[in-house]
Motif scaffolding. Structure first.
Motif, PDB file in Angstrom:
ATOM      1  N   UNK A  81      35.457  12.381  20.915  1.00 10.27           N
ATOM      2  CA  UNK A  81      36.703  11.400  21.544  1.00 10.27           C
ATOM      3  C   UNK A  81      36.826  10.400  22.027  1.00 10.27           C
ATOM      4  N   UNK A  82      34.864   9.820  22.404  1.00 14.16           N
ATOM      5  CA  UNK A  82      34.904   8.302  22.855  1.00 14.16           C
ATOM      6  C   UNK A  82      34.667   7.450  21.416  1.00 14.16           C
ATOM      7  N   UNK A  83      34.986   8.384  20.537  1.00 15.07           N
ATOM      8  CA  UNK A  83      35.221   7.006  18.888  1.00 15.07           C
ATOM      9  C   UNK A  83      36.012   7.317  18.863  1.00 15.07           C
ATOM     10  N   UNK A  84      37.417   7.875  18.929  1.00 16.90           N
ATOM     11  CA  UNK A  84      38.306   8.046  18.917  1.00 16.90           C
ATOM     12  C   UNK A  84      38.899   7.430  19.706  1.00 16.90           C
ATOM     13  N   UNK A  85      38.921   6.844  20.913  1.00 12.90           N
ATOM     14  CA  UNK A  85      39.299   6.106  22.105  1.00 12.90           C
ATOM     15  C   UNK A  85      38.736   4.761  21.779  1.00 12.90           C
ATOM     16  N   UNK A  86      37.656   4.530  21.216  1.00 11.74           N
ATOM     17  CA  UNK A  86      37.432   2.847  20.895  1.00 11.74           C
ATOM     18  C   UNK A  86      38.111   2.736  19.571  1.00 11.74           C
ATOM     19  N   UNK A  87      39.021   3.515  19.064  1.00 10.93           N
ATOM     20  CA  UNK A  87      39.173   3.119  17.467  1.00 10.93           C
ATOM     21  C   UNK A  87      40.894   2.561  18.068  1.00 10.93           C
ATOM     22  N   UNK A  88      41.831   1.325  17.100  1.00 14.05           N
ATOM     23  CA  UNK A  88      42.414   1.161  18.600  1.00 14.05           C
ATOM     24  C   UNK A  88      43.486   1.527  17.912  1.00 14.05           C
ATOM     25  N   UNK A  89      44.623   2.272  17.868  1.00 16.64           N
ATOM     26  CA  UNK A  89      45.863   3.017  18.345  1.00 16.64           C
ATOM     27  C   UNK A  89      46.087   4.194  19.128  1.00 16.64           C
ATOM     28  N   UNK A  90      47.859   4.208  19.271  1.00 20.87           N
ATOM     29  CA  UNK A  90      48.162   5.393  19.211  1.00 20.87           C
ATOM     30  C   UNK A  90      47.612   6.382  19.682  1.00 20.87           C
ATOM     31  N   UNK A  91      48.143   6.609  18.510  1.00 22.11           N
ATOM     32  CA  UNK A  91      47.668   8.724  18.077  1.00 22.11           C
ATOM     33  C   UNK A  91      46.343   9.201  18.296  1.00 22.11           C
ATOM     34  N   UNK A  92      45.192   7.776  17.524  1.00 25.74           N
ATOM     35  CA  UNK A  92      43.675   8.003  18.073  1.00 25.74           C
ATOM     36  C   UNK A  92      43.283   8.322  19.027  1.00 25.74           C
ATOM     37  N   UNK A  93      44.015   7.753  20.398  1.00 31.56           N
ATOM     38  CA  UNK A  93      43.399   7.346  21.732  1.00 31.56           C
ATOM     39  C   UNK A  93      44.554   8.669  22.472  1.00 31.56           C
ATOM     40  N   UNK A  94      44.996   9.429  21.902  1.00 30.82           N
ATOM     41  CA  UNK A  94      46.247  10.600  22.002  1.00 30.82           C
ATOM     42  C   UNK A  94      45.024  11.347  22.515  1.00 30.82           C
ATOM     43  N   UNK A  95      44.569  12.000  20.438  1.00 33.74           N
ATOM     44  CA  UNK A  95      44.008  12.780  20.570  1.00 33.74           C
ATOM     45  C   UNK A  95      41.863  12.767  21.462  1.00 33.74           C
ATOM     46  N   UNK A  96      41.815  11.557  21.712  1.00 35.89           N
ATOM     47  CA  UNK A  96      40.700  10.874  22.167  1.00 35.89           C
ATOM     48  C   UNK A  96      40.521  11.629  23.370  1.00 35.89           C
ATOM     49  N   UNK A  97      41.645  10.922  24.322  1.00 36.85           N
ATOM     50  CA  UNK A  97      41.907  11.263  25.461  1.00 36.85           C
ATOM     51  C   UNK A  97      42.388  12.759  26.071  1.00 36.85           C
ATOM     52  N   UNK A  98      43.112  13.335  25.223  1.00 35.88           N
ATOM     53  CA  UNK A  98      42.798  14.847  24.968  1.00 35.88           C
ATOM     54  C   UNK A  98      41.690  15.703  24.984  1.00 35.88           C
ATOM     55  N   UNK A  99      40.659  15.296  24.481  1.00 35.10           N
ATOM     56  CA  UNK A  99      39.721  15.501  24.144  1.00 35.10           C
ATOM     57  C   UNK A  99      38.241  15.203  25.589  1.00 35.10           C
ATOM     58  N   UNK A 100      38.701  14.718  26.536  1.00 32.63           N
ATOM     59  CA  UNK A 100      38.099  14.007  27.694  1.00 32.63           C
ATOM     60  C   UNK A 100      38.730  15.357  29.541  1.00 32.63           C
ATOM     61  N   UNK A 101      39.832  15.815  28.619  1.00 28.61           N
ATOM     62  CA  UNK A 101      40.183  17.244  29.712  1.00 28.61           C
ATOM     63  C   UNK A 101      38.454  18.588  29.019  1.00 28.61           C
ATOM     64  N   UNK A 102      37.986  18.407  30.480  1.00 34.97           N
ATOM     65  CA  UNK A 102      37.547  20.072  30.236  1.00 34.97           C
ATOM     66  C   UNK A 102      37.671  21.151  29.946  1.00 34.97           C
ATOM     67  N   UNK A 103      38.950  21.839  30.266  1.00 34.32           N
ATOM     68  CA  UNK A 103      39.383  23.169  29.369  1.00 34.32           C
ATOM     69  C   UNK A 103      39.684  22.962  28.031  1.00 34.32           C
ATOM     70  N   UNK A 104      40.664  21.552  28.153  1.00 36.28           N
ATOM     71  CA  UNK A 104      41.082  21.527  26.237  1.00 36.28           C
ATOM     72  C   UNK A 104      39.681  21.609  25.855  1.00 36.28           C
ATOM     73  N   UNK A 105      39.018  20.612  25.805  1.00 36.68           N
ATOM     74  CA  UNK A 105      37.541  20.510  24.603  1.00 36.68           C
ATOM     75  C   UNK A 105      36.889  21.286  25.132  1.00 36.68           C
ATOM     76  N   UNK A 106      36.857  22.533  26.528  1.00 35.04           N
ATOM     77  CA  UNK A 106      36.225  24.700  25.738  1.00 35.04           C
ATOM     78  C   UNK A 106      36.754  24.879  25.216  1.00 35.04           C
ATOM     79  N   UNK A 107      38.225  24.907  25.302  1.00 35.80           N
ATOM     80  CA  UNK A 107      39.318  25.241  23.913  1.00 35.80           C
ATOM     81  C   UNK A 107      38.569  24.682  22.446  1.00 35.80           C
ATOM     82  N   UNK A 108      38.600  23.042  22.457  1.00 39.05           N
ATOM     83  CA  UNK A 108      38.199  23.556  20.985  1.00 39.05           C
ATOM     84  C   UNK A 108      37.140  23.499  20.702  1.00 39.05           C
TER      85      UNK A 108
END
Length: 170
Positions: A81-108
């Motif tokens: 998720x951190x790598x996606x957040x550091x990649x410039x772009x809104x789509x990768x940032x969205x996926x990276x931010x979602x992976x930073x949410x603990x319940x979502x990360x636990x589900x993944x």
């Protein structure tokens, strides 16, 4: 594997570029760049916070003598998720931010464990891996009471040898 590389290095950048152009036309170039920088900074802060939490849970698992498989998977998701957040772009940032949410990360992590769990075997160094068992397989065990002796017994045992209390055998 080739398809994954094509998506990662050709499709994703093209999608990101198209989204950045659309956002730039909608709110302006300056605001678009500012938004990308703000998301990257917020993402870096989130990665540090969640990475510290994952590292803490990893150390607790190790200190308690447990194999930290869940903690390693969660840490890997934080890194991804951190790598996606550091990649410039809104789509990768969205996926990276979602992976930073603990319940979502636990589900993944749970989904990955179910899909990939049968492909991996956890083993300890120096101990041969146990053969895979079915979930419904019954394991027959016998409990034996073992105690450590403090000194030689009848000259047959040495300090540190283990003895079966019931039979007196070594």
């Amino acid at each position: 594997m080739r398809a994954v590389l094509v998506v990662a290095f050709i499709v994703v950048p093209l999608v990101e570029l198209a989204i950045i152009v659309q956002v730039g036309e909608l709110i302006g170039t300056g605001w678009t760049i500012l938004a990308l920088l703000a998301v990257s900074l917020a993402g870096a802060w989130l990665v540090r916070r969640e990475g510290t939490r994952a590292w803490s849970r990893f150390r607790v698992a190790l200190n308690s003598g447990r194999v930290p498989t869940d903690e390693v998977l969660e840490g890997a998701l934080v890194l991804f998720g951190g790598a996606l957040l550091l990649t410039p772009g809104f789509a990768t940032d969205t996926v990276g931010l979602v992976l930073m949410v603990p319940p979502v990360r636990a589900l993944v992590a749970s989904t990955l464990r179910k899909r990939l769990g049968a492909r991996f075997v956890v083993a300890s160094v120096g101990v041969p891996p146990a053969p895979p068992r079915r979930r419904d397989e019954v394991v027959d065990v016998e409990v034996v009471n073992i105690e450590r002796t403090s000194g030689p017994r009848d000259g047959a045992a040495h300090n540190g040898d283990f003895h079966n209390r019931d039979s007196g055998s070594t």
